[in-house]
Design a protein around this motif. Structure first.
Motif, PDB file in Angstrom:
ATOM      1  N   TYR A  57     111.948  45.106  33.708  1.00  0.00           N
ATOM      2  CA  TYR A  57     110.947  44.162  34.177  1.00  0.00           C
ATOM      3  C   TYR A  57     110.463  44.639  35.539  1.00  0.00           C
ATOM      4  O   TYR A  57     111.277  45.050  36.368  1.00  0.00           O
ATOM      5  CB  TYR A  57     111.547  42.762  34.314  1.00  0.00           C
ATOM      6  CG  TYR A  57     112.284  42.298  33.080  1.00  0.00           C
ATOM      7  CD1 TYR A  57     113.620  42.631  32.875  1.00  0.00           C
ATOM      8  CD2 TYR A  57     111.633  41.536  32.116  1.00  0.00           C
ATOM      9  CE1 TYR A  57     114.291  42.221  31.748  1.00  0.00           C
ATOM     10  CE2 TYR A  57     112.316  41.105  30.976  1.00  0.00           C
ATOM     11  CZ  TYR A  57     113.638  41.460  30.798  1.00  0.00           C
ATOM     12  OH  TYR A  57     114.302  41.047  29.675  1.00  0.00           O
ATOM     13  N   THR A 114     107.440  43.725  38.751  1.00  0.00           N
ATOM     14  CA  THR A 114     106.431  42.799  39.220  1.00  0.00           C
ATOM     15  C   THR A 114     105.046  43.422  39.064  1.00  0.00           C
ATOM     16  O   THR A 114     104.902  44.649  39.056  1.00  0.00           O
ATOM     17  CB  THR A 114     106.704  42.409  40.679  1.00  0.00           C
ATOM     18  OG1 THR A 114     105.921  41.276  41.038  1.00  0.00           O
ATOM     19  CG2 THR A 114     106.429  43.554  41.627  1.00  0.00           C
ATOM     20  N   ASP A 115     104.051  42.577  38.938  1.00  0.00           N
ATOM     21  CA  ASP A 115     102.704  43.064  38.632  1.00  0.00           C
ATOM     22  C   ASP A 115     102.168  44.057  39.659  1.00  0.00           C
ATOM     23  O   ASP A 115     101.470  45.013  39.314  1.00  0.00           O
ATOM     24  CB  ASP A 115     101.731  41.878  38.520  1.00  0.00           C
ATOM     25  CG  ASP A 115     101.935  41.081  37.246  1.00  0.00           C
ATOM     26  OD1 ASP A 115     101.418  39.954  37.171  1.00  0.00           O
ATOM     27  OD2 ASP A 115     102.608  41.596  36.330  1.00  0.00           O
ATOM     28  N   SER A 116     102.502  43.854  40.916  1.00  0.00           N
ATOM     29  CA  SER A 116     101.936  44.693  41.973  1.00  0.00           C
ATOM     30  C   SER A 116     102.416  46.139  41.928  1.00  0.00           C
ATOM     31  O   SER A 116     101.822  47.011  42.569  1.00  0.00           O
ATOM     32  CB  SER A 116     102.236  44.090  43.345  1.00  0.00           C
ATOM     33  OG  SER A 116     103.625  44.057  43.580  1.00  0.00           O
ATOM     34  N   LYS A 158     103.403  47.625  38.766  1.00  0.00           N
ATOM     35  CA  LYS A 158     103.301  48.132  37.386  1.00  0.00           C
ATOM     36  C   LYS A 158     102.473  49.400  37.355  1.00  0.00           C
ATOM     37  O   LYS A 158     101.421  49.486  37.982  1.00  0.00           O
ATOM     38  CB  LYS A 158     102.681  47.062  36.488  1.00  0.00           C
ATOM     39  CG  LYS A 158     103.673  46.066  35.967  1.00  0.00           C
ATOM     40  CD  LYS A 158     103.032  45.068  35.015  1.00  0.00           C
ATOM     41  CE  LYS A 158     104.065  44.065  34.522  1.00  0.00           C
ATOM     42  NZ  LYS A 158     103.470  43.027  33.658  1.00  0.00           N
ATOM     43  N   ASP A 186     103.776  48.453  50.253  1.00  0.00           N
ATOM     44  CA  ASP A 186     105.103  48.619  49.667  1.00  0.00           C
ATOM     45  C   ASP A 186     106.187  48.729  50.740  1.00  0.00           C
ATOM     46  O   ASP A 186     107.380  48.764  50.427  1.00  0.00           O
ATOM     47  CB  ASP A 186     105.162  49.875  48.791  1.00  0.00           C
ATOM     48  CG  ASP A 186     104.268  49.775  47.569  1.00  0.00           C
ATOM     49  OD1 ASP A 186     103.613  50.786  47.247  1.00  0.00           O
ATOM     50  OD2 ASP A 186     104.228  48.695  46.948  1.00  0.00           O
ATOM     51  N   HIS A 194     113.929  37.448  38.176  1.00  0.00           N
ATOM     52  CA  HIS A 194     113.092  37.601  39.354  1.00  0.00           C
ATOM     53  C   HIS A 194     113.584  36.759  40.535  1.00  0.00           C
ATOM     54  O   HIS A 194     113.030  36.858  41.637  1.00  0.00           O
ATOM     55  CB  HIS A 194     111.672  37.163  39.028  1.00  0.00           C
ATOM     56  CG  HIS A 194     111.616  35.763  38.527  1.00  0.00           C
ATOM     57  ND1 HIS A 194     111.989  35.405  37.259  1.00  0.00           N
ATOM     58  CD2 HIS A 194     111.277  34.610  39.154  1.00  0.00           C
ATOM     59  CE1 HIS A 194     111.855  34.107  37.114  1.00  0.00           C
ATOM     60  NE2 HIS A 194     111.435  33.590  38.243  1.00  0.00           N
TER      61      HIS A 194
END
Length: 127
Positions: free
Chosen positions: A58, A60-62, A64, A89, A109
């Motif tokens: 898994y 996080t979207d930021s 991917k 980042d 998460h």
């Protein structure tokens, strides 16, 4: 259980780093591992996680498409490969572990769902 994170450093935007999290004690293959990061003045946020047995991951979207989490059970190590790094980042990256359970897919998460934490490794991305 103890976790030791390493691999952080200073890198220019667009560069790459690979973080490592070594797990000491208990049966590593029974534990899920997550990576979190915390920037100054901000809350700790989820980055990526990997299950204990099926290698389901898994992110996080930021991150991917840029970050990949993997594990080597023979070496008791989880990796976070970070490519195309951006200044946002930047932060202190922590690895954390918890025993595998059916609730993992619901709360992977959430920092409070993890029982053990490493000391953190600093990642700084310059623009």
């Amino acid at each position: 259980v103890q976790l030791q994170a390493s691999g952080g450093g200073l890198v220019q935007a667009g560069g790459s780093l690979r973080l490592s999290c070594v797990f000491f004690g208990r049966t590593f293959s029974s534990y899920a591992v997550g990576w979190f990061r915390q920037a100054p003045g901000k809350e700790r946020e989820f980055v990526a996680a990997i299950k204990w047995s099926t290698d389901s991951t898994y992110v996080t979207d930021s991150v991917k498409g840029r970050f990949t989490i993997s594990r080597d059970n023979a070496l008791n190590t989880v990796y976070l490969q970070m490519n195309s790094l951006k200044p946002e980042d930047t932060g202190n990256y922590y690895c954390a572990a918890r025993r595998g359970s059916i609730t993992f897919t619901l709360n992977y998460h959430n920092p409070s769902a993890y029982d053990y934490w490493g000391q953190g490794t600093q990642v700084t991305v310059s623009s």
